[in-house]
Design an enzyme around this catalytic site. Structure first.
Site, short mmCIF file in Angstrom:
data_model
loop_
_atom_site.label_atom_id
_atom_site.label_comp_id
_atom_site.label_asym_id
_atom_site.label_seq_id
_atom_site.Cartn_x
_atom_site.Cartn_y
_atom_site.Cartn_z
N GLU A 194 14.18 7.40 -24.79
CA GLU A 194 14.61 6.00 -24.79
C GLU A 194 13.45 5.07 -24.42
O GLU A 194 12.72 5.38 -23.49
CB GLU A 194 15.75 5.78 -23.79
CG GLU A 194 16.44 4.45 -24.06
CD GLU A 194 17.56 4.12 -23.06
OE1 GLU A 194 18.34 3.23 -23.34
OE2 GLU A 194 17.62 4.75 -22.01
N GLY A 328 13.44 6.83 -13.40
CA GLY A 328 14.17 7.52 -12.33
C GLY A 328 15.03 8.65 -12.91
O GLY A 328 15.18 9.71 -12.29
N GLU A 331 19.78 9.39 -19.38
CA GLU A 331 21.16 9.84 -19.60
C GLU A 331 21.42 10.65 -20.85
O GLU A 331 22.55 10.66 -21.34
CB GLU A 331 22.06 8.60 -19.64
CG GLU A 331 21.88 7.69 -20.89
CD GLU A 331 20.92 6.54 -20.67
OE1 GLU A 331 20.05 6.63 -19.78
OE2 GLU A 331 21.02 5.53 -21.39
N GLU A 365 23.85 7.69 -14.24
CA GLU A 365 23.64 8.42 -15.50
C GLU A 365 24.96 8.99 -16.03
O GLU A 365 25.16 9.08 -17.25
CB GLU A 365 22.60 9.54 -15.32
CG GLU A 365 21.25 9.07 -14.79
CD GLU A 365 20.63 7.89 -15.52
OE1 GLU A 365 20.93 7.70 -16.70
OE2 GLU A 365 19.85 7.14 -14.88
N HIS A 368 26.72 6.36 -17.94
CA HIS A 368 26.15 6.19 -19.29
C HIS A 368 26.79 7.14 -20.30
O HIS A 368 26.72 6.87 -21.51
CB HIS A 368 24.66 6.51 -19.27
CG HIS A 368 23.78 5.35 -18.92
ND1 HIS A 368 23.92 4.09 -19.45
CD2 HIS A 368 22.70 5.27 -18.09
CE1 HIS A 368 22.97 3.30 -18.96
NE2 HIS A 368 22.22 3.99 -18.13
#
Ligand code: BES
Ligand code: ZN
Length: 954
Positions: A194, A328, A331, A365, A368
């Site tokens: 991403e 960090g 997802e 996450e 998501h």
């Protein structure tokens, strides 16, 4: 990492969209005009030039809609010794309009062979008609040229053989290494796509709207395992001992969510109530730190399934701790990847704050998997629909599953943080245009994350949790496996209710007008879409000015700007055309009831009950606005705080402290009034309010310390130590108490030691010596570890010992604390050594360099060093991280935005100008410049007041 954790909610802004915002007809964005393949044939000269010198048939950054992917068969074989991979894919595409070429994304890949065949188009029935390939690296695209025009509505298969190197950074298909307890270095291969890096791993239609199914096969050695989004269907043994894992086909999904890993990790597993197998993976020696993550993720997945009333659609979900990770966490559907410190919890070294962080990242996450994976934004301009929601869902889910973490208290900071950024003129609307990969990366900022979450929280407070939940369930169900945009969300929010659905809050959905996304509030129609447009399409935050006149309250809304004063010549122009629909809440001294009113116009009048002494707006700080009480408003509130602060809710007290100091930055309240407001803190028991008040005072301390304004720094230090002495002395050096007691303890003791408070230094020194004597075996309470290490790092022996332990430690949580401690050294050569180690990336990993530079830059002894280093090594840093990366943005803002003098501003400006001259543009430049100007102005205006105020109190 130094700053504890990688936080991407940076002050970043993406520009040049809706230049004039005229509400309510806000912004109309036209779709690109797409050149057709005929146009290409007529005028090939109008197109860019491919690498081989031929015209490239497409000039847009966005892909055409002429051919869309339905299914990818992807085979990947990474070699973890030679650090490269060979791969192939077969993409099933549906041709929508007859075309002579297919445009795909591809970056840094070597395309070996491309063929096309079709079962539906007789001309392409024979397998493998070879296609010519053109490449246009500026747009990260390739064009596949077909010998005979493809026919509309027919399906084709494109087969591509390609190869590449495992990347060095944190993007695409990259290598990561870790050290075992025995000292051996091992390599793994992992993906991170991403927003626009799937194209670095395989040629693809790399835009979120092009959802497809993926069948993935990974070839590996037997000492490794392979993981991907779906469970393994089978493993095939090949000649020569290699194994090939075939994974089940995915559901329809966007390319940025595809993931695979080849590693030798170990896992723990459990099953959710609905039968989803959840596993936590980490490198073998860190396996023991995975248990908390398993417990938390099982609970949270159960929670989301019931909250959304939609089951997690895949049979398994893996959460993997990756030794080198850019952000960090990420997802990927079914295979979430984390930075080690975002997933692993080590009871011996992870603090209360670390637990809150790990829980939060897991919750984020997992959210998501619905917001983002199941329903995806159409384009990156609406990335807030992913990130704002995930941030907001952290609040809902962690509150429900771990109430003891009191996450709703923490959430206040989420909003306070973005207000800093959103009250600068250089802010941006939540929904904003983004075209290039750099602009897209810049969308991942505090506006998308924090403002997104805060306005959702405000909407929930306005609609009621129940209505809000119905709305999001409606949205998720309606757009499952599809894409959505801003408007789709608001329509769902207003259409989800049942007949006669009134709530005690005084509003309901108006049944007859459902289709107009209207709901009724106190008998008045409210357009959710219209209301929310004022928050998503318009930048900034409103200021509500409240003026009391007998039993009436005059209300006025303005655009809140910090660093620009009302008397400044530019102020008026910056106010023009801003208007919000603000769902106000307030309570008064005469009753605890929460009153509501929507402020839709510039001014309004409210009637108060008799005998009202004070009025407090923005109950529990749920609204995204700042409130200024003109006349005696603030005095009445300060008086109440001093008399009996408990008549106001803790979050209201915290909000008052926040707003008062914000108003000081905007020149609307004098600093001494804001400081007077903090005087009641002596009696405060809420950690939240204490931390807020203390936070501002510490900020001023650091600001004057960095500027060497020693009289004020000294007086502030004495004031802080004297004023907070009772609460500092109350602290035990332990891990006892609630999470917030513990976080307050860490902050207070850190402050005391930073200010050289003798008892604190003594205690920390003793503990540090005992720890060294025990060869690092002594268990120090986790919340004070960082403090003890920081005090220990002030001697050369201590510093060197810490660096040795840093290298050996198997706990990311501990390493963060040690690195922070090392960065507090006052010796420039030690700080330089750290930076060099960070640049080499072996002992201090490259992933931790940005926060290391940030930590060093914030200290008086490190600020010049870090800033010089960044300027001198800019090209190197840029090459390591890439222009739009978090790291570069953190490095820039972390080493400059605390400056507060005109000379520093000039230096920074010169540096940015030199970058701009090379064609490098980032929104962070303007944000930093405005922030420094704001700091300069703050000091000019408030330093004399601060000095006098302190003199009167020391
Ligand atoms: N989707 C993001 C990861 C990401 C960030 C991808 C930027 C591309 C660009 C992920 O869900 C995320 O938001 N991670 C956060 C953690 C979170 C708890 C705020 C992060 O990386 O800090
Ligand atoms: Zn996210």
């Amino acid at each position: 990492m130094v700053n504890s954790h990688k936080k991407l909610t940076l002050n970043v802004y993406t520009g040049f969209y809706c230049i004039a915002i005229i509400l309510p007809k806000i912004c109309i964005c036209s779709r690109f005009s797409m050149p057709s393949s005929d146009q290409f044939n007529q005028d090939p000269g109008a197109f860019p030039t491919a690498t081989n010198g031929e015209p490239f048939p497409w000039h847009e950054l966005r892909l055409p809609n002429t051919a869309i992917p339905l299914h990818y068969d992807l085979f990947v074989h990474p070699n973890l010794t030679s650090l490269d991979f060979v791969a192939s894919e077969k993409i099933e595409v549906l041709v929508r309009d007859a075309t002579q070429f297919i445009i795909l994304h591809s970056k840094d890949l070597e395309i070996m062979n491309v063929t096309l065949h079709s079962e539906e188009d007789l001309r392409y029935r024979k397998p493998g008609r070879k296609l010519d390939v053109l490449s246009y690296p500026a747009h990260e695209q390739i064009a596949l040229l077909v010998p005979e025009k493809l026919t509309a509505d027919l399906k084709y298969y494109v087969a591509i053989d390609f190869q590449g190197k495992l990347a060095d950074g944190f993007e695409g298909f990259y290598k990561s290494t870790y050290r075992t307890l025995g000292g051996e270095t091992r390599t793994i291969a992992v993906t991170d796509f991403e927003p626009t890096e799937a194209r670095m791993a395989f040629p693809c239609f790399d835009e979120p709207l092009f959802k497809a199914n993926f069948s993935i096969k990974i070839r590996r050695e037997s000492r490794h395992i392979a993981l991907s989004n779906m469970p393994k269907a089978k493993t095939i043994e090949l000649e020569g001992g290699l194994l090939e894992d075939h994974f089940e086909t995915t559901v329809k999904m966007s390319t940025y969510l595809v993931a695979y890993i080849v590693c030798d990790f170990k896992s723990v597993s459990g099953t959710t109530s609905s039968g989803v197998k959840m596993s936590i993976y980490a490198s073998p020696d860190k396996w023991s730190q995975t248990h908390y993550a398993l417990e938390a993720s099982l609970k949270l997945l159960d929670f989301y399934e019931s909250y959304f009333d939609i089951n997690y659609p895949l049979p398994k979900l893996d959460l993997v701790a990756i030794p080198d990770f850019g952000s960090g966490a990420m997802e990927n559907w079914g295979l979430i990847t984390y930075r080690e410190t975002s997933l692993l919890f080590d009871p011996k070294t992870s603090s209360a704050f670390d637990k809150l962080w790990v829980t939060r990242v897991i919750a984020h996450e997992l959210a998501h998997q619905w917001f983002g994976n199941l329903v995806t934004m159409e384009w990156w301009n609406d990335i807030w629909l992913n990130e704002g929601f995930a941030n907001y869902m952290e609040l809902i889910s962690v509150n429900a599953t771990y109430p003891e973490l009191q996450f709703d208290d923490y959430f206040l900071e989420v909003c306070f943080e973005v207000i800093k950024r959103d009250s600068l003129n250089s802010s941006r609307p939540i929904s904003n245009q983004a075209k290039t990969p750099t602009q897209i990366q810049e969308m991942f900022d505090t506006i998308s994350y924090n403002k997104g979450a805060c306005i959702l929280n405000m909407l929930k407070d306005f609609l009621s949790e129940e209505k809000f939940r119905k709305g999001i369930i409606h949205y998720l169900k309606k757009f499952s496996y599809r894409n959505a945009k801003n408007d789709d969300l608001w329509s769902s929010m207003s259409n989800g209710c049942l007949e006669g659905d009134f709530t005690s809050g005084g509003f309901c959905y108006s049944d007859s007008k459902r289709t107009r996304s209207t709901l009724t509030f106190h008998g008045e129609d409210v357009e959710v879409k219209e209301m929310m447009a004022t928050w998503t399409l318009q930048k900034g935050i409103p200021l509500v000015v409240v003026e009391r006149e007998g039993r009436s309250l005059r209300l006025r809304q303005e655009r809140f700007l910090s660093g620009v004063f009302k008397e400044d010549p530019g102020w008026r122009a910056l106010q023009e055309r801003y208007l919000w629909h603000i769902p106000l809440t307030y309570s008064t001294s005469s009753s605890n009831v929460i009153h509501r009113h929507i402020l839709k116009s510039k001014t309004d009048i409210l009637d108060l009950p008799e005998n009202t002494n004070w009025v407090k707006f923005n109950v529990n700080s749920n609204g995204y606005y700042i409130v200024h009480y003109e006349g005696h408003g603030w005095d009445q509130l300060i008086q109440q705080l001093n008399q009996n602060h408990t008549l106001l809710r803790p979050k209201d007290r915290t909000g008052l402290i926040h707003d008062a100091f914000q108003l000081v930055s905007a020149g609307r309240l004098t600093l001494d009034k804001a400081l007077d407001l903090t005087r009641y803190l002596q009696h405060e028991t809420s950690s939240l309010a204490l931390l807020k008040g203390l936070g501002y005072l510490e900020l001023f301390y650091h600001m004057t310390d960095r500027r060497n304004i020693s009289d004020v720094t000294e007086n502030l230090k004495h004031y802080l130590l004297r004023y907070f002495k009772p609460v500092i002395d109350m602290q035990s050096w332990s891990d006892e108490g609630s999470v917030w007691d513990r976080m307050l303890r860490s902050t207070l003791l850190k402050l005391a030691c930073d200010l050289n408070h003798a008892p604190c230094i003594q205690k920390a020194t003793d503990l540090f010596s005992q720890w060294m004597e025990s060869s690092g075996k002594l268990n120090i309470p986790t919340d004070i570890l960082k403090i003890v290490y920081s005090v220990g790092a002030q001697t050369t022996a201590g510093w060197n010992y810490l660096l040795e332990q840093y290298e050996l430690s198997m706990s990311g949580a501990e390493k963060n604390k040690i690195l922070y401690a090392l960065s507090t050294s006052k010796h420039q050569e030690k700080l330089m050594r750290l930076i060099e180690l960070g640049m080499k990336g072996k002992i201090i990993k490259t992933q931790d360099l940005a926060s290391l530079l940030h930590a060093i830059a914030r200290r008086p002894k490190g600020q010049q060093l870090a800033w010089n280093f960044v300027r001198e090594n800019w090209t190197h840093l840029l090459k390591k991280f890439g222009l739009g990366s978090f790291d570069v943005r953190i490095i820039i803002s972390g080493t400059t935005s605390h400056f507060s003098s005109k000379d520093e501003l000039q230096e920074v400006k010169l540096f940015f100008d030199s970058l701009k001259a090379q064609g490098l543009h980032l929104d962070i430049f303007q944000i930093v410049l405005e922030t420094i100007s704001k700091n300069i102005k703050w000091l000019e205006k408030n330093l004399p007041t601060l000095r006098t105020w302190l003199l009167a109190r020391t």
